[in-house]
Design an enzyme around this catalytic site. Structure first.
Site, short mmCIF file in Angstrom:
data_model
loop_
_atom_site.label_atom_id
_atom_site.label_comp_id
_atom_site.label_asym_id
_atom_site.label_seq_id
_atom_site.Cartn_x
_atom_site.Cartn_y
_atom_site.Cartn_z
N ASP A 190 0.92 -1.14 0.07
CA ASP A 190 -0.17 0.01 -0.18
C ASP A 190 0.99 1.19 0.09
O ASP A 190 0.58 2.27 0.77
CB ASP A 190 -0.94 -0.02 1.30
CG ASP A 190 -1.78 -1.24 1.41
OD1 ASP A 190 -1.93 -1.65 0.30
OD2 ASP A 190 -2.12 -1.60 2.48
N GLU A 206 -11.48 1.17 -3.87
CA GLU A 206 -10.70 1.66 -2.62
C GLU A 206 -9.63 2.62 -3.19
O GLU A 206 -9.19 2.78 -4.09
CB GLU A 206 -10.42 0.82 -1.64
CG GLU A 206 -9.68 -0.47 -2.44
CD GLU A 206 -9.52 -1.74 -1.62
OE1 GLU A 206 -10.10 -1.74 -0.61
OE2 GLU A 206 -8.80 -2.93 -2.03
#
Length: 581
Positions: A66, A242
């Protein structure tokens, strides 16, 4: 008088003997690791040597998922998710997007990170780092699934000097991102559930935006708006939109998101609007990055997505993103890693260059960048490398981390190595453990450490742990049974879910060892095959337990979002109880 003197001398001798015995007993309960050496040697790097103007991809090997990136002047800062690892959110600095130095962690205090009772797949998710030129401040916004915190933001004027305590944000959902517009206004975007009663299918999510009050450091109540409902093409029931980020270019606003879930169908998509609050229109050629079309292949990279963009030193855009490199049995043991690609934004829409074809293991350096110093002069290594640690520095390297609690609570560096004071906590428990962890960064590696330790009872154990989670791991350590010191290898795995979940541990092998001199322990992997070895009194390494499967060290089997962690482990709550061999 002579009798009295003899009595005094006898008492003094007894006191000294007792103190020495107590001292030796205390020492025996400490585990001292004299050094540790990690060696990574993957075939892909042997087959693809670097040219003078090239560097390897991924730029961060092992569990650094991420990624998010920002720039201030010539300085780049990048962060990654850390879940229940402590300290949290590793932060890296670069001048050129090639050579990176870890400068610390964003969340390095208990007041910032409350993960003491969090499973390894909880804690810190998807940090977003951004620099605001209007107040010369860096912001890191994230979700902390622990401690009752939820979405939060921390700030600093100087990322080299530490960050503020968290400010809790008043909205639900996950993966928040922050955007600073040219007029000084700020906005927060994030993933959320659809409005109550409007969920159409499993995995249906939305992207929301809020105005953000920079003076109060809080979203502005009542300004929230859904700007993406489902994904690029709602008629196809897209899942898990997302990780949103907003960028501004040529007066237009671009919303970039991950779509498809962080697995086989992962991708990156882009939308455009003439206002930060929308309406956002998807690009006609989405996705702009994915590896989902290509099946099994040599040097495979997959699951690409969860990206962030930055303007590079050559005036060209670059995107960092996560990806995985499965082993030959299609298992993911190294976790989600940080990759980078140049981005072509010469037209209306950005596209990751070569992000829609199978990814290659190396890239050309940005124009004007002439030196690849990875692994030298303090720069983070990649490719094949050897890392040796003698634990004699005042400051322990940032690559060594704890789980659920600070390293300093259980360890200290000494002239002889790192000394670990064992907690009465087993590695199976969801509590802070007395374990120093290093990420597995290669499919083919060895990790070797020398241990000076004498357990006092069967409750004491020290050695290594290879861990995917508290319920999936190998323990390889020494304990005491009766008058004998035993080296044991135990495999732990869970079956079932929720209340029906059962954790099973099996002793693979054990052997009696001599601990009056330090013992050398080693774990090595050849793809999915792991082997544990030991040597006493400076002798040859001997295998214990044969070849064991790395299946339980993969996210395929264990679930979650992390990669394998290799730990220097000590406990006074050992539950491995072999019989005498």
């Amino acid at each position: 008088m002579k009798v009295y003197r003899k009595y005094v001398l006898l008492v003094a001798w007894m006191v000294l003997t007792t103190v020495e015995a107590f001292s030796q007993s205390g020492k025996a309960n400490q585990a001292v690791f004299h050094h540790a050496t990690y060696v990574g040697e993957d075939q892909v790097y042997l087959d693809n040597p670097l040219g003078a103007d090239e560097f390897y991809n991924p730029i961060l090997q092992g569990c650094y998922p991420d990624p998010s990136i920002t720039r201030k002047g010539d300085d780049y800062f990048m962060v990654a998710s850390s879940f229940a690892m402590f300290p949290g959110v590793p932060i890296f600095h670069s001048k050129d997007l090639v050579n990176w130095t870890q400068i610390g962690h964003v969340l390095d205090r208990k007041s910032q990170l409350k993960v003491s009772d969090a499973g390894i797949a909880f804690g810190i998710f998807a940090p977003d780092i951004k620099y605001n030129p209007f107040n010369d401040t860096f912001y890191m916004i994230t979700t902390q699934f622990a401690g009752g915190i939820g979405n939060m933001v921390v700030k600093t004027k100087d990322p080299f000097q530490g960050w503020s305590d968290p400010i809790q944000l008043k909205f639900d959902g996950i993966d928040p991102g922050i955007f600073f517009d040219e007029d000084g206004k700020a906005y927060v975007v994030h993933n959320d559930a659809p409005d109550r009663g409007k969920e159409r299918y499993s995995g249906h999510r939305v992207i929301k935006i809020w105005e953000y009050d920079l003076d109060k450091d809080q979203v502005v109540e009542g300004t929230d708006k859904i700007i993406v409902d489902g994904g690029v093409d709602p008629s196809k029931n897209p899942i898990w939109i997302e990780a949103p980020h907003i960028y501004k270019k040529n007066g237009a606003y671009y919303l970039m998101c991950a779509e498809g879930g962080t697995g086989d169908n992962h991708s990156e998509v882009i939308f455009k609007s003439d206002h930060p609050m929308g309406t956002y229109i998807p690009a006609p050629s989405n996705p702009i990055l994915t590896q989902r079309y290509f099946g099994r292949r040599s040097n495979r990279v997959d699951w690409a997505g969860h990206a962030d963009l930055v303007l590079g030193p050559d005036g060209k855009y670059y995107g960092v993103f996560l990806g995985i490199r499965p082993n030959e049995k299609n298992r993911v043991n190294t976790g989600r890693e940080t990759f980078i690609l140049p981005v072509d934004w010469s037209g209306e829409w950005p596209v990751f260059e070569n992000g829609l074809v199978p990814l290659e293991p190396k890239l050309k350096m940005p124009a004007g960048i002439s030196e690849n110093k990875t692994g030298q002069e303090g720069f983070f290594p990649n490719g094949n490398f050897t890392y040796t640690e003698d634990f004699k520095s005042e400051r322990l390297d940032f690559r060594w981390i704890g789980l659920r609690g600070p390293r300093e609570d259980f360890m200290k560096t000494t002239k002889n190595g790192v000394q670990i004071t064992p907690f009465p906590v087993n590695i199976k428990e969801v509590k802070p453990t007395s374990t120093l962890f290093y990420r597995q960064q290669h499919k083919h590696f060895s990790f070797t450490a020398t241990l000076d330790y004498q357990p006092r009872s069967e409750r004491d154990l020290a050695g290594m742990v290879c861990l995917q989670s508290e319920a999936f791991h190998y323990v390889f350590g020494v304990t005491k049974v009766g008058d004998d010191y035993l080296l044991v290898l135990e495999r732990t795995e869970a079956e079932g879910n929720g209340r029906n979940r059962k954790v099973n541990s099996t002793i693979i092998a054990s052997t009696q060892v001599d601990l009056f001199k330090p013992i050398t322990l080693q774990v090595k992997a050849t793809s999915d095959d792991y082997q544990f070895g030991y040597a006493t009194a400076g002798g040859e390494l001997k295998n214990l337990g044969g070849v064991v499967s790395g299946d339980i060290l993969s996210t395929n089997v264990a679930g979650g979002f992390t990669g394998t962690l290799i730990g220097l482990y000590a406990t006074s709550a050992n539950d491995i109880l072999p019989g005498n061999p």
